[in-house]
Design a protein around this motif. Structure first.
Motif, PDB file in Angstrom:
ATOM      1  N   VAL A 109      -6.007   3.005   5.184  1.00 10.88           N
ATOM      2  CA  VAL A 109      -5.714   3.893   4.009  1.00 10.88           C
ATOM      3  C   VAL A 109      -5.800   5.591   3.892  1.00 10.88           C
ATOM      4  O   VAL A 109      -4.909   6.378   3.675  1.00 10.88           O
ATOM      5  CB  VAL A 109      -5.604   3.214   2.670  1.00 10.88           C
ATOM      6  N   ILE A 110      -7.236   6.023   3.669  1.00  7.79           N
ATOM      7  CA  ILE A 110      -7.449   6.722   3.649  1.00  7.79           C
ATOM      8  C   ILE A 110      -7.222   8.155   3.909  1.00  7.79           C
ATOM      9  O   ILE A 110      -6.889   9.415   4.194  1.00  7.79           O
ATOM     10  CB  ILE A 110      -8.900   6.946   3.444  1.00  7.79           C
ATOM     11  N   ILE A 142       0.538  -1.362  -0.445  1.00 10.51           N
ATOM     12  CA  ILE A 142       0.121   0.273   0.158  1.00 10.51           C
ATOM     13  C   ILE A 142       0.948   1.232   0.277  1.00 10.51           C
ATOM     14  O   ILE A 142       0.699   2.386  -0.806  1.00 10.51           O
ATOM     15  CB  ILE A 142      -0.728  -0.174   1.125  1.00 10.51           C
ATOM     16  N   PHE A 190      -7.744   7.195  -2.253  1.00 10.69           N
ATOM     17  CA  PHE A 190      -8.722   6.681  -2.326  1.00 10.69           C
ATOM     18  C   PHE A 190      -9.252   5.444  -3.521  1.00 10.69           C
ATOM     19  O   PHE A 190      -9.226   5.116  -3.800  1.00 10.69           O
ATOM     20  CB  PHE A 190      -9.828   7.851  -2.881  1.00 10.69           C
ATOM     21  N   THR A 245      -7.673   2.434  -2.434  1.00 13.16           N
ATOM     22  CA  THR A 245      -8.682   1.616  -1.880  1.00 13.16           C
ATOM     23  C   THR A 245      -9.752   0.969  -2.983  1.00 13.16           C
ATOM     24  O   THR A 245     -10.837  -0.240  -2.580  1.00 13.16           O
ATOM     25  CB  THR A 245      -8.924   2.614  -0.615  1.00 13.16           C
ATOM     26  N   ALA A 246      -9.912   2.098  -3.099  1.00 13.43           N
ATOM     27  CA  ALA A 246     -11.476   1.415  -4.701  1.00 13.43           C
ATOM     28  C   ALA A 246     -11.206   0.183  -5.674  1.00 13.43           C
ATOM     29  O   ALA A 246     -11.586  -0.474  -6.069  1.00 13.43           O
ATOM     30  CB  ALA A 246     -11.328   2.661  -5.339  1.00 13.43           C
ATOM     31  N   MET A 284      -8.983  -6.713   0.523  1.00 10.48           N
ATOM     32  CA  MET A 284      -8.988  -5.011   1.625  1.00 10.48           C
ATOM     33  C   MET A 284     -10.029  -5.101   2.084  1.00 10.48           C
ATOM     34  O   MET A 284     -11.329  -4.550   1.544  1.00 10.48           O
ATOM     35  CB  MET A 284      -8.690  -3.761  -0.056  1.00 10.48           C
ATOM     36  N   TRP A 285      -9.683  -5.274   2.867  1.00 12.93           N
ATOM     37  CA  TRP A 285     -11.758  -5.086   3.919  1.00 12.93           C
ATOM     38  C   TRP A 285     -11.209  -3.694   4.505  1.00 12.93           C
ATOM     39  O   TRP A 285     -10.551  -2.687   3.700  1.00 12.93           O
ATOM     40  CB  TRP A 285     -10.755  -6.110   5.046  1.00 12.93           C
ATOM     41  N   ASP A 286     -12.841  -3.720   4.818  1.00 12.77           N
ATOM     42  CA  ASP A 286     -13.517  -1.587   4.761  1.00 12.77           C
ATOM     43  C   ASP A 286     -12.541  -1.267   6.509  1.00 12.77           C
ATOM     44  O   ASP A 286     -12.222  -0.148   5.357  1.00 12.77           O
ATOM     45  CB  ASP A 286     -15.020  -2.169   5.595  1.00 12.77           C
ATOM     46  N   LYS A 323      -9.198  -0.095   4.036  1.00 13.48           N
ATOM     47  CA  LYS A 323      -9.987   0.683   3.610  1.00 13.48           C
ATOM     48  C   LYS A 323      -9.277   2.282   3.763  1.00 13.48           C
ATOM     49  O   LYS A 323      -9.332   2.903   3.433  1.00 13.48           O
ATOM     50  CB  LYS A 323     -10.414   0.571   2.691  1.00 13.48           C
ATOM     51  N   GLU A 324     -11.066   1.923   4.716  1.00 12.19           N
ATOM     52  CA  GLU A 324     -10.574   3.496   6.402  1.00 12.19           C
ATOM     53  C   GLU A 324      -9.307   3.705   6.778  1.00 12.19           C
ATOM     54  O   GLU A 324      -8.640   5.475   7.043  1.00 12.19           O
ATOM     55  CB  GLU A 324     -11.592   2.882   7.075  1.00 12.19           C
TER      56      GLU A 324
END
Length: 567
Positions: A519-520, A426, A437, A440-441, A511-513, A516-517
């Motif tokens: 990373v953002i 990452i 973003f 993660t997308a 890439m669990w939710d 993702k949070e």
């Protein structure tokens, strides 16, 4: 028997109808026995097939590795007959000859052997692979050793060729074509194939000239030819690779293709590089027949396999495989492509180099010198109505940007990246300039891997329990009591090395939710790793220690090939 065997296996629920149909399709295209094709595609284990045939035909099964067959018995069945029918004589008892075969229903073979030998024939069942190995072992031509080939050289036959610019190309061609040089080079190539080497290194030094094989990731010295043969041997390899033997100042790349009989071919990728004392040649062996594409046998843990399959079965998104050079990333990608390779999908790959070619996959070789790089190939693929794209490696922002856009616009993108572990991937993408973003997308999952040498199953032995070593490796104190490591011993089946083949250890990070949070929000690699472990992620070290616990590899291999989990 092929059709009947397939039907019987399906009826006994040992293989599925789809697996049988796939094997039959392969049989129609390339020939072969249905049993061996089912084993090759991983539908049934060879031992299970042998056990089934033994039970079905009421004959005993044997392991040929446990027998030392006498030369008098071998002489009773000519090599031509043994190869033709796939049989090996095992023993003689009075007027009966015991024959090992993989197909007990082959009446033609039994009648042929009975007629030619005059003995009554009794059958035992052995696996097809074991019979092939026994035929090679007992009927194989006893070729000359390296030392015997060396005796073919007389000092008067060769003069020392100076390495100066005035080297006569005609003299080089002549010496490279000398029968002993040709024989020696051929022997080296064939010996590497027999020993299962992945690379051959031909290396000149100031006072020595040596040949080494890389076997299971480790280099072993196999011979030291006389210095006077240096130029002739290297020229012979360059001639076989269709390279310019007069050019000794620049690196060159070529390819050698050998036909080994029975329709088998072996490719060697050849790299020649000028060094201080002459040209070094490295040959990479590319054996498609030994390419392991069955994902269940690569080394994935059960949950890791489930997460990986979920990631590649999605209609779009990006799956990255990371690890150092030589860690098996290409094999993992090829196994994924083989699973996805269906008529319904348009699959294109950009590779540098293309190591193996597959029917149904459009493979493109990169040529940097004319501008065909990964980014250019990716752009072209997007105009070719693709479903699945594989990019050999993401090396720069341009390639990464196009790959991310492709993943976001309805394509499945597979690629590799050089990072130490899955969470570190990452950070690598963010450092390349990809927006958080977008990462993660687009990202479905990241897989990191390493290769550990696999213990020889025939000779491995329990190792003394070193509690401190286990604690240092990362084993929890309450688990040490149930932990029994194994160590190498060495036997004839592994050439006294104690290891036979390699097994991959993986970490699979979807890439669990929750990730993702993080990373953002700009979380560090360590924070990503901690959260991933909390969500069920297994690190490389954890996976390697599982392999130690199973007795697949040693503690030293696990510790040497994976980094400790520190937070």
């Amino acid at each position: 028997m092929s059709g009947r065997l397939g039907e019987l296996l399906v009826r006994e629920n040992l293989v599925s109808l789809q697996q049988l149909q796939k094997a039959q399709d392969e049989q129609r295209r390339n020939g072969g026995r249905i049993g061996s094709l089912l084993v090759k595609q991983g539908a049934i284990a060879e031992s299970d097939l042998t056990g089934f045939l033994s039970k079905q035909y009421g004959v005993p099964s044997i392991s040929l590795k446990d027998f030392e067959i006498s030369e008098d018995v071998i002489k009773l069945v000519p090599k031509q007959t043994a190869v033709k029918h796939g049989v090996v004589p095992v023993n003689r008892a009075g007027s009966s000859l015991i024959i090992a075969m993989s197909d007990p229903s082959n009446i033609l073979a039994l009648d042929d052997i009975k007629f030619s030998t005059g003995y009554n024939v009794e059958v035992v069942v052995a696996s097809e692979q074991a019979i092939r190995e026994a035929i090679d072992h007992y009927y194989g031509e006893k070729g000359p050793s390296y030392d015997e080939v060396m005796q073919g050289f007389e000092d008067a036959d060769f003069s020392v060729i100076e390495e100066g610019d005035g080297l006569d190309v005609l003299d080089l061609e002549k010496s490279a074509a000398e029968a002993p040089v040709v024989t020696l080079v051929n022997m080296i190539l064939l010996d590497a194939i027999k020993k299962g080497a992945s690379d051959i290194h031909v290396e000149p030094y100031e006072k020595e000239f040596r040949v080494r094989f890389r076997i299971d990731g480790v280099l072993y010295e196999v011979m030291k030819p006389p210095m006077r043969l240096r130029a002739a041997m290297i020229s012979r390899l360059k001639i076989m690779s269709h390279l310019d033997i007069s050019e000794r100042r620049l690196p060159q790349d070529g390819r050698i293709k050998l036909r080994l009989g029975k329709g088998k071919e072996m490719d060697f990728r050849v790299s020649v590089c000028p060094t201080l004392y002459g040209e070094k040649v490295v040959l990479r062996l590319l054996d498609k027949s030994n390419l392991q594409l069955d994902m269940t046998k690569l080394g994935f843990e059960e949950k890791q396999m489930k997460d990986f399959l979920e990631a590649i079965d999605r209609p779009y998104g990006m799956v990255l495989v990371t690890g150092p050079t030589g860690s098996g990333k290409t094999t993992t990608l090829y196994s994924a492509l083989q699973r996805l390779n269906e008529v319904a999908w348009n699959i294109s790959t950009a590779e540098d180099p293309v190591e193996f070619n597959f029917f149904g996959i459009n493979q493109v070789q990169m040529h940097e010198d004319i501008g065909l790089n990964f980014a250019a190939a990716l752009r072209s693929f997007l105009r070719q109505d693709p479903d699945i794209i594989m990019v050999g490696e993401i090396r720069d922002f341009e390639t990464a940007e196009i790959a991310v856009k492709a993943a976001l616009t309805g394509h499945l993108v597979l690629s590799t990246l050089h990072t130490n572990d899955a969470p570190g991937t990452i950070s690598r993408l963010l450092n390349m300039g990809i927006e958080p973003f977008l990462v993660t997308a687009s990202l479905n999952a990241v897989i990191a891997q390493r290769l550990c040498r696999r213990l020889c199953p025939d000779c491995k032995a329990p190792a003394p329990l070193d509690e401190q070593a286990l604690l240092d490796a990362g084993i929890a104190p309450d688990q040490i009591g149930s932990f029994q490591p194994f160590d190498k011993v060495g036997c004839k089946n592994c050439n006294d090395r104690g290891f036979k083949g390699r097994v991959a250890v993986y970490e699979v990070m979807p890439m669990w939710d929750g990730l993702k949070e993080l990373v953002i929000n700009g979380a560090s690699t360590a924070e990503l790793k901690q959260e991933a472990i909390r969500l069920g992620f297994q690190t490389l070290r954890m996976s390697a220690l599982n392999k130690v616990k199973e007795g697949t590899t040693t503690l030293a291999e696990a510790v040497g090939n994976t980094a400790p989990d520190r937070f």
